[in-house]
Enzyme design. Sequence first.
Site, mmCIF file in Angstrom:
data_model
loop_
_atom_site.group_PDB
_atom_site.id
_atom_site.type_symbol
_atom_site.label_atom_id
_atom_site.label_comp_id
_atom_site.label_asym_id
_atom_site.label_seq_id
_atom_site.Cartn_x
_atom_site.Cartn_y
_atom_site.Cartn_z
ATOM 1 N N GLY A 356 0.795 -0.986 0.211
ATOM 2 C CA GLY A 356 -0.143 -0.021 -0.136
ATOM 3 C C GLY A 356 0.932 1.256 0.069
ATOM 4 N N CYS A 357 0.292 2.387 0.114
ATOM 5 C CA CYS A 357 1.045 3.769 -0.046
ATOM 6 C C CYS A 357 1.826 3.927 1.226
ATOM 7 C CB CYS A 357 0.083 4.973 -0.239
ATOM 8 S SG CYS A 357 -1.254 5.271 1.088
ATOM 9 N N THR A 358 1.394 3.153 2.367
ATOM 10 C CA THR A 358 2.141 3.233 3.546
ATOM 11 C C THR A 358 2.989 2.089 4.021
ATOM 12 O OG1 THR A 358 0.334 2.263 4.900
ATOM 13 C CG2 THR A 358 0.414 4.515 4.680
#
Length: 383
Positions: A356-358
């Site tokens: 994911g983006c994190t």
Amino acid sequence: MSKLEKQVAEAFLEMANGLESGQFGKRPKIALTGMGSEHGEENAMAAAVEAAGKGVDVYYIGSLEHEGVTTVHVANDDEGHEKMDELLASGEVDGGVTMHYPFPIGVSTVGRVVTPGFGKEMFVANTTGTSSADRIEGMILNAIAGIATAKATGIEDPTVGILNVDGARQTEMALKELRDGGYGITFAESSRADGGAVMRGNDVLRGTPDIMVTDSLTGNVLNKMISAFTTGGSFESTGYGYGPGIGRGYDKLVMIVSRASGAPVLANALVFAAQLVRNKVFSVVAKEFEAADKAGLNDILAKRREAAKPKAEEEEVKAPEKEPCGASILGVEVMDLEDAVKVLWKNGIYAESGMGCTGPVVMMAEANHDKAYDLLKQAGYVG
């Protein structure tokens, strides 16, 4: 002049210097190696003169001279480093500022920058050298080094954030275990909506934590980019350089700057060094490690070393029947992602890995989320 007259003269000189600079007491003696800079010796001497006006007795090691600065003449950069080591060993100077230095394994430097978002100071732990050959163990030790350095500049309860790089989640778990054992550590909260102690790029620019924990190679890049962001990279114009070498039992104050560091950064590094001398930085470091040891640091590091050992070849694990994955778990290191998925497969839970983006995620059906989290926590993949 008698011994008493000399002492009286020195006392009056200290008072005069204190009234002029605002710094009372003995002026710290800090050496600066002036050769080797990409901007020439004049750049280094300009920094020496500026720092001398701010309460530092500067011993300039090079070929230039200036009123208010003590010059130690050398012929070249190599001779300059030898001379700095001699002055440190003899106690003639209290610390040194230089452009490169061979720290032993276990010692690395804590940088200090001025972040561009709000002009806030932030320590980068760490920026050169290495605290450990193991990445995550190094980041755990970097956090302690960062806390000690921040405290030695007068910050009583510095906040700690962990940059979202490989090893961040394992570092976070270890530091929280250390906190739960009684070590005083205050975590910063990310400025992003999802919060947490793991910091994003936005937090670097904003200076969200007082101390940004990362590995030293990444920290070195951060220090360079923040210090030279207004100049296109050729001239470091802001900040305090790459900081002092900190490690358990290490007591030689050597501050690192870059060959690209401009006079403002060199001057700040000299003042930073003087501040650490006045506040007895190595006594602060010793107290921090003592407190961390009482909170279980050695056991935490031993567990980390055990976890880092190569795993024996495991039996092949087959995935359960595939099902839609509507839930996810954050916090698993990217290198552990496939192993974490297999833990769930072994327990009859279908799971997939993703990014994911994190950071890395393990995905599973919503109904299996809580059980999956417990299994991954028991296996040591999440905190």
